[in-house]
Design a protein around this motif. Structure first.
Motif, PDB file in Angstrom:
ATOM      1  N   THR A  37     -26.684 -19.431  -6.890  1.00 21.78           N
ATOM      2  CA  THR A  37     -25.845 -18.732  -6.961  1.00 21.78           C
ATOM      3  C   THR A  37     -24.967 -17.678  -7.453  1.00 21.78           C
ATOM      4  OG1 THR A  37     -26.045 -21.374  -8.892  1.00 21.78           O
ATOM      5  CG2 THR A  37     -24.074 -19.038  -9.121  1.00 21.78           C
ATOM      6  N   LEU A  38     -26.261 -16.852  -6.880  1.00 16.33           N
ATOM      7  CA  LEU A  38     -25.598 -16.004  -7.369  1.00 16.33           C
ATOM      8  C   LEU A  38     -25.043 -15.156  -5.984  1.00 16.33           C
ATOM      9  CD1 LEU A  38     -25.229 -12.448  -8.620  1.00 16.33           C
ATOM     10  CD2 LEU A  38     -27.683 -11.817  -7.094  1.00 16.33           C
ATOM     11  N   LEU A  39     -25.557 -15.503  -5.275  1.00 16.92           N
ATOM     12  CA  LEU A  39     -25.292 -15.708  -3.709  1.00 16.92           C
ATOM     13  C   LEU A  39     -24.258 -16.264  -2.923  1.00 16.92           C
ATOM     14  CD1 LEU A  39     -28.863 -15.697  -1.823  1.00 16.92           C
ATOM     15  CD2 LEU A  39     -27.193 -13.652  -1.767  1.00 16.92           C
ATOM     16  N   PHE A  40     -24.010 -17.485  -3.202  1.00 17.72           N
ATOM     17  CA  PHE A  40     -23.035 -18.147  -3.537  1.00 17.72           C
ATOM     18  C   PHE A  40     -21.427 -17.490  -4.115  1.00 17.72           C
ATOM     19  CE2 PHE A  40     -19.533 -20.963  -5.353  1.00 17.72           C
ATOM     20  CZ  PHE A  40     -18.920 -21.612  -4.143  1.00 17.72           C
ATOM     21  N   TRP A  41     -21.089 -16.976  -5.313  1.00 13.24           N
ATOM     22  CA  TRP A  41     -20.492 -16.273  -5.992  1.00 13.24           C
ATOM     23  C   TRP A  41     -20.223 -14.936  -4.251  1.00 13.24           C
ATOM     24  CZ3 TRP A  41     -16.779 -18.806  -7.709  1.00 13.24           C
ATOM     25  CH2 TRP A  41     -17.175 -19.526  -8.687  1.00 13.24           C
ATOM     26  N   ARG A  42     -21.157 -14.362  -4.692  1.00  8.86           N
ATOM     27  CA  ARG A  42     -20.675 -13.038  -3.577  1.00  8.86           C
ATOM     28  C   ARG A  42     -20.715 -13.404  -2.454  1.00  8.86           C
ATOM     29  NH1 ARG A  42     -26.937  -9.787  -1.946  1.00  8.86           N
ATOM     30  NH2 ARG A  42     -25.759  -8.759  -0.080  1.00  8.86           N
ATOM     31  N   TYR A  43     -20.516 -14.236  -1.759  1.00 11.42           N
ATOM     32  CA  TYR A  43     -20.039 -14.530   0.242  1.00 11.42           C
ATOM     33  C   TYR A  43     -19.247 -15.199  -0.265  1.00 11.42           C
ATOM     34  CZ  TYR A  43     -24.600 -13.163   1.982  1.00 11.42           C
ATOM     35  OH  TYR A  43     -24.913 -10.926   2.180  1.00 11.42           O
ATOM     36  N   LEU A  46     -16.346 -13.015  -0.972  1.00 12.81           N
ATOM     37  CA  LEU A  46     -16.716 -11.932   0.299  1.00 12.81           C
ATOM     38  C   LEU A  46     -15.613 -12.328   1.260  1.00 12.81           C
ATOM     39  CD1 LEU A  46     -16.959  -9.162   1.772  1.00 12.81           C
ATOM     40  CD2 LEU A  46     -19.468 -10.318   2.953  1.00 12.81           C
ATOM     41  N   THR A  47     -15.184 -14.127   1.884  1.00  8.25           N
ATOM     42  CA  THR A  47     -15.282 -14.495   2.856  1.00  8.25           C
ATOM     43  C   THR A  47     -13.282 -14.580   2.043  1.00  8.25           C
ATOM     44  OG1 THR A  47     -16.588 -15.386   2.222  1.00  8.25           O
ATOM     45  CG2 THR A  47     -15.176 -16.365   3.610  1.00  8.25           C
ATOM     46  N   PHE A 193     -16.511 -11.957   8.361  1.00  4.33           N
ATOM     47  CA  PHE A 193     -16.253 -13.174   8.088  1.00  4.33           C
ATOM     48  C   PHE A 193     -16.170 -14.792   8.229  1.00  4.33           C
ATOM     49  CE2 PHE A 193     -12.732 -16.769   9.030  1.00  4.33           C
ATOM     50  CZ  PHE A 193     -12.723 -16.504   7.371  1.00  4.33           C
ATOM     51  N   TYR A 194     -16.927 -14.416  10.012  1.00  7.87           N
ATOM     52  CA  TYR A 194     -17.701 -15.984  10.256  1.00  7.87           C
ATOM     53  C   TYR A 194     -19.154 -16.022   9.346  1.00  7.87           C
ATOM     54  CZ  TYR A 194     -13.517 -16.319  13.513  1.00  7.87           C
ATOM     55  OH  TYR A 194     -12.726 -16.687  13.853  1.00  7.87           O
ATOM     56  N   GLN A 195     -19.636 -15.181   9.102  1.00  9.77           N
ATOM     57  CA  GLN A 195     -20.809 -15.112   8.528  1.00  9.77           C
ATOM     58  C   GLN A 195     -21.191 -14.815   7.757  1.00  9.77           C
ATOM     59  OE1 GLN A 195     -22.374 -11.477   9.815  1.00  9.77           O
ATOM     60  NE2 GLN A 195     -22.653 -11.580  12.226  1.00  9.77           N
ATOM     61  N   SER A 196     -19.747 -14.620   6.761  1.00 14.53           N
ATOM     62  CA  SER A 196     -19.779 -14.745   5.540  1.00 14.53           C
ATOM     63  C   SER A 196     -19.707 -16.316   5.429  1.00 14.53           C
ATOM     64  CB  SER A 196     -19.241 -13.779   4.254  1.00 14.53           C
ATOM     65  OG  SER A 196     -17.653 -13.902   5.008  1.00 14.53           O
ATOM     66  N   PHE A 197     -18.461 -16.573   5.862  1.00 13.71           N
ATOM     67  CA  PHE A 197     -18.109 -17.954   5.778  1.00 13.71           C
ATOM     68  C   PHE A 197     -18.633 -19.015   5.841  1.00 13.71           C
ATOM     69  CE2 PHE A 197     -15.237 -21.816   7.131  1.00 13.71           C
ATOM     70  CZ  PHE A 197     -14.590 -22.509   6.064  1.00 13.71           C
ATOM     71  N   LEU A 228     -22.828  -5.655  -5.094  1.00 12.87           N
ATOM     72  CA  LEU A 228     -23.347  -6.112  -3.815  1.00 12.87           C
ATOM     73  C   LEU A 228     -21.986  -6.820  -2.586  1.00 12.87           C
ATOM     74  CD1 LEU A 228     -25.363  -8.308  -5.894  1.00 12.87           C
ATOM     75  CD2 LEU A 228     -26.067  -6.898  -4.640  1.00 12.87           C
ATOM     76  N   ILE A 229     -21.193  -7.052  -2.992  1.00 14.31           N
ATOM     77  CA  ILE A 229     -20.016  -7.655  -2.441  1.00 14.31           C
ATOM     78  C   ILE A 229     -19.336  -6.729  -1.323  1.00 14.31           C
ATOM     79  CG2 ILE A 229     -17.846  -8.338  -2.087  1.00 14.31           C
ATOM     80  CD1 ILE A 229     -18.232 -10.138  -4.362  1.00 14.31           C
TER      81      ILE A 229
END
Length: 301
Positions: A37-43, A46-47, A193-197, A228-229
């Motif tokens: 969940t932390l990584l989901f909101w982070r990325y 960022l996307t 962008f492509y990596q975070s998406f 983190l973002i």
């Protein structure tokens, strides 16, 4: 030439500081939510930030599918798998020292496969530097390792996923940078962008199905996520891809050896975790190892 050396040194120093601040940020953020969940909101955030930036600056150009897929694969490995494995190991009560020690195998793995994948064979003096750097990490981390009975047996193998993921990602990116084929060159913003998406797409399933996106929103968590973002996922990864366009994969990988001692110094400032004598000795040994890798021409005669 001298200006290029200074420029690379500045980029490398800034990368080390920003990259390792992510572990401190995770320490602040994990009490309020789970890893996925932390990584989901982070990325996810960022996307959206990168998408808005690319639209406003008119940089969001149509790219070949092959380029998008390659960039996305590198992103999932370098962002999603790398971070998930490291944080999941900590969630499984694996001691942070053991996680740091296992992750420190990454430069050795990169040196071992760089010649095969990229054609950039590490010299014997660079191998000496890689081994010296790992010994430095072992000195700094070894005194802090406390085997935790609460950790599952499987938990101790999770950090190896981080090693494998970031090694493959680095070598794939470096091979593309050095390829003789005329690949489209993406800007750092487009790359991220492509990596975070792709990363947020992969993280959606475990974040929703396993953790139900449960999170305790508060000011401390919002501040942590913001750093983190912007500071880690945006700035430090951007610097890593920039370094991989200038330096061979083994040189860039050796910078990860500075992670444990730098993180310990940050923990001293953030949490009052006083450095030990072994930390200082380990840092000196690590620095010597990194110097051998970065400047093999400076080897003793």
């Amino acid at each position: 030439m001298q200006n290029l050396i200074y420029s690379n040194f500045s980029l490398a120093a800034l990368f080390v500081l920003l990259w390792n601040s992510g572990f401190i940020g995770a320490e602040y953020g994990l009490p309020y939510t789970g890893t996925f969940t932390l990584l989901f909101w982070r990325y996810g955030a960022l996307t959206l930030v990168l998408f808005a930036y690319l639209l406003l600056t008119k940089q969001l150009a149509r790219q070949p599918l092959k380029t998008i897929l390659h960039t996305s694969l590198v992103g999932v490995l370098a962002h999603g798998v790398w971070l998930s494995c490291a944080l999941l190991a900590l969630e499984q009560n694996v001691p942070a020292g053991i996680v740091a020690l296992v992750v420190a195998l990454q430069p050795l793995a990169t040196g071992a496969f760089s010649g095969l994948v990229v054609g950039e064979q590490a010299s014997r003096w660079q191998w000496l530097g890689l081994i010296t750097g790992f010994l430095g990490v072992a000195i700094a981390v070894g005194t802090r390792i406390q085997v935790n009975d609460e950790a599952s047996f499987f938990g101790y193998f999770i950090p190896f996923g981080s090693v494998i993921a970031i090694t493959i990602a680095s070598l794939l990116q470096r091979r593309r940078e050095t390829s003789s084929q005329n690949y489209p060159r993406l800007s750092v913003a487009e790359t991220l962008f492509y990596q975070s998406f792709a990363t947020v797409l992969i993280l959606t399933l475990p974040a929703v199905s396993i953790e139900k996106l449960e999170i305790q929103w508060n000011l401390a968590l919002i501040a942590t996520l913001s750093w983190l973002i912007l500071g880690v996922s945006l700035a430090s990864y951007g610097l890593m891809w920039k370094l991989l366009s200038r330096l061979d994969a083994t040189r860039v990988a050796s910078l990860f050896y500075l992670g444990p001692p730098v993180t310990m110094a940050m923990a001293w400032v953030a949490f009052g975790d006083t450095p030990q004598l072994a930390d200082i000795i380990g840092l000196l040994v690590v620095t010597a190892g990194v110097m051998f890798v970065q400047f093999p021409q400076l080897r003793p005669r």
